[in-house]
Design a protein around this motif. Structure first.
Motif, PDB file in Angstrom:
ATOM      1  N   GLY A 132      -9.519  -0.335  -7.126  1.00  0.00           N
ATOM      2  CA  GLY A 132     -10.147  -1.565  -7.575  1.00  0.00           C
ATOM      3  C   GLY A 132     -10.092  -2.731  -6.613  1.00  0.00           C
ATOM      4  N   ALA A 133      -9.544  -2.543  -5.426  1.00  0.00           N
ATOM      5  CA  ALA A 133      -9.445  -3.640  -4.468  1.00  0.00           C
ATOM      6  C   ALA A 133     -10.818  -3.982  -3.897  1.00  0.00           C
ATOM      7  N   GLY A 142      -5.406  -5.123   9.466  1.00  0.00           N
ATOM      8  CA  GLY A 142      -4.668  -4.576  10.592  1.00  0.00           C
ATOM      9  C   GLY A 142      -4.118  -3.181  10.336  1.00  0.00           C
ATOM     10  N   ASP A 143      -3.769  -2.506  11.423  1.00  0.00           N
ATOM     11  CA  ASP A 143      -3.256  -1.135  11.352  1.00  0.00           C
ATOM     12  C   ASP A 143      -2.041  -1.034  10.427  1.00  0.00           C
ATOM     13  N   HIS A 144      -2.006   0.049   9.643  1.00  0.00           N
ATOM     14  CA  HIS A 144      -0.871   0.406   8.788  1.00  0.00           C
ATOM     15  C   HIS A 144      -0.564  -0.659   7.732  1.00  0.00           C
ATOM     16  N   SER A 145      -1.561  -1.438   7.380  1.00  0.00           N
ATOM     17  CA  SER A 145      -1.388  -2.373   6.271  1.00  0.00           C
ATOM     18  C   SER A 145      -1.787  -1.704   4.967  1.00  0.00           C
ATOM     19  N   LYS A 146      -1.486  -2.380   3.858  1.00  0.00           N
ATOM     20  CA  LYS A 146      -1.766  -1.828   2.538  1.00  0.00           C
ATOM     21  C   LYS A 146      -2.337  -2.918   1.656  1.00  0.00           C
ATOM     22  N   VAL A 147      -3.442  -2.612   0.991  1.00  0.00           N
ATOM     23  CA  VAL A 147      -4.063  -3.533   0.050  1.00  0.00           C
ATOM     24  C   VAL A 147      -3.744  -3.037  -1.357  1.00  0.00           C
ATOM     25  N   GLY A 148      -3.061  -3.861  -2.130  1.00  0.00           N
ATOM     26  CA  GLY A 148      -2.644  -3.459  -3.464  1.00  0.00           C
ATOM     27  C   GLY A 148      -3.816  -3.300  -4.416  1.00  0.00           C
ATOM     28  N   ALA A 149      -3.597  -2.539  -5.483  1.00  0.00           N
ATOM     29  CA  ALA A 149      -4.635  -2.310  -6.482  1.00  0.00           C
ATOM     30  C   ALA A 149      -5.104  -3.633  -7.074  1.00  0.00           C
ATOM     31  N   GLY A 150      -6.413  -3.805  -7.149  1.00  0.00           N
ATOM     32  CA  GLY A 150      -6.990  -4.999  -7.755  1.00  0.00           C
ATOM     33  C   GLY A 150      -6.992  -6.234  -6.873  1.00  0.00           C
TER      34      GLY A 150
END
Length: 242
Positions: A132-133, A142-150
């Motif tokens: 849902g992001a 950027g490399d190796h980042s994470k986008v949380g749900a929503g």
């Protein structure tokens, strides 16, 4: 660049490596709509680069109706990309996706208006984008980042960070490992952390004021509320303040 057949083979192997529900290569090939959408996109993108725009769009729309995943044939997608579940994923024309990226259902990599040129996101290597992001505009994750749900991300994200919330708030990972991070649950919440810190500061201040009130003999504030002073000192009582 490797031909699209090699890329598709790597995409299959990525599914086996990252999804514990995948038990065999036959299951991956037959039962994963994300893989079907990527396979169609590899072909459509090759046609798009040769100038066969309409044919490429027709192929991408056919894949959309089959899988529920819409990938514009102009999008550039790297190696070993995994679209898990995939329903509702939208990837815009000028999107650039690096290697070893994981995308969950409902993700939008979109634009913010009618701009021309580069108007969609650039996703670095090893990025995970939670369910849902929304990542909007010509920004870079950027490399190796994470986008949380929503999460809704409208600004650049440095490497090795986590983004949560709406609008997206950036938190630096404490120990970057350089590996694909699929954890969508144990995410930091910077706003909650700030609110908790503020609560502890207010609690400490209230305790300090309560001790001061007891020293000066204030007995008129129910619950130990420390903002009034004793009547005998000429101050207003809590009842007077009300």
């Amino acid at each position: 660049m490797s031909d699209w057949k090699t890329l598709i083979k790597e995409d299959r192997q990525a599914v086996l490596a990252r999804d514990p529900a995948a038990k065999s290569m036959a299951e991956v090939r037959l039962c994963y709509p994300g893989l079907t959408a990527l396979k169609a996109h590899r072909r459509a993108h090759a046609l798009y680069r040769r100038g066969h725009v309409l044919l490429a769009r027709l192929l991408s729309q056919r894949a959309r109706h089959r899988t529920g995943i819409e990938i514009h044939p102009g999008a550039q997608i790297g190696r070993r990309v995994f679209i898990d579940h995939g329903d509702g994923v939208v990837i815009g024309e000028t999107t650039i996706i690096g290697d070893d990226v994981t995308i969950y259902q409902g993700v939008t990599l979109g634009g913010t208006g009618k701009e021309t040129g580069k108007r969609h996101p650039t996703i670095g290597n090893g990025v995970t984008i939670g369910a849902g992001a929304k990542v909007l505009g010509p920004i870079t994750i950027g490399d190796h980042s994470k986008v949380g749900a929503g999460a809704i991300v409208l600004k650049d994200v440095p490497p090795n960070c986590t983004v949560v919330g709406n609008p997206g708030r950036i938190v630096k990972k404490p120990k970057p490992t350089g590996e694909v991070d699929l954890d969508q649950v144990n995410l930091p919440d910077p706003m909650l952390e700030r609110m908790e810190a503020l609560y502890h500061r207010l609690s400490a201040l209230e305790n300090c004021l309560s001790r001061h009130a007891r020293r000066i003999g204030c007995q008129d504030c129910p619950g130990g509320e420390p903002w009034c002073e004793n009547d005998s000192k000429g101050s207003e009582t809590h009842a007077d303040l009300q």
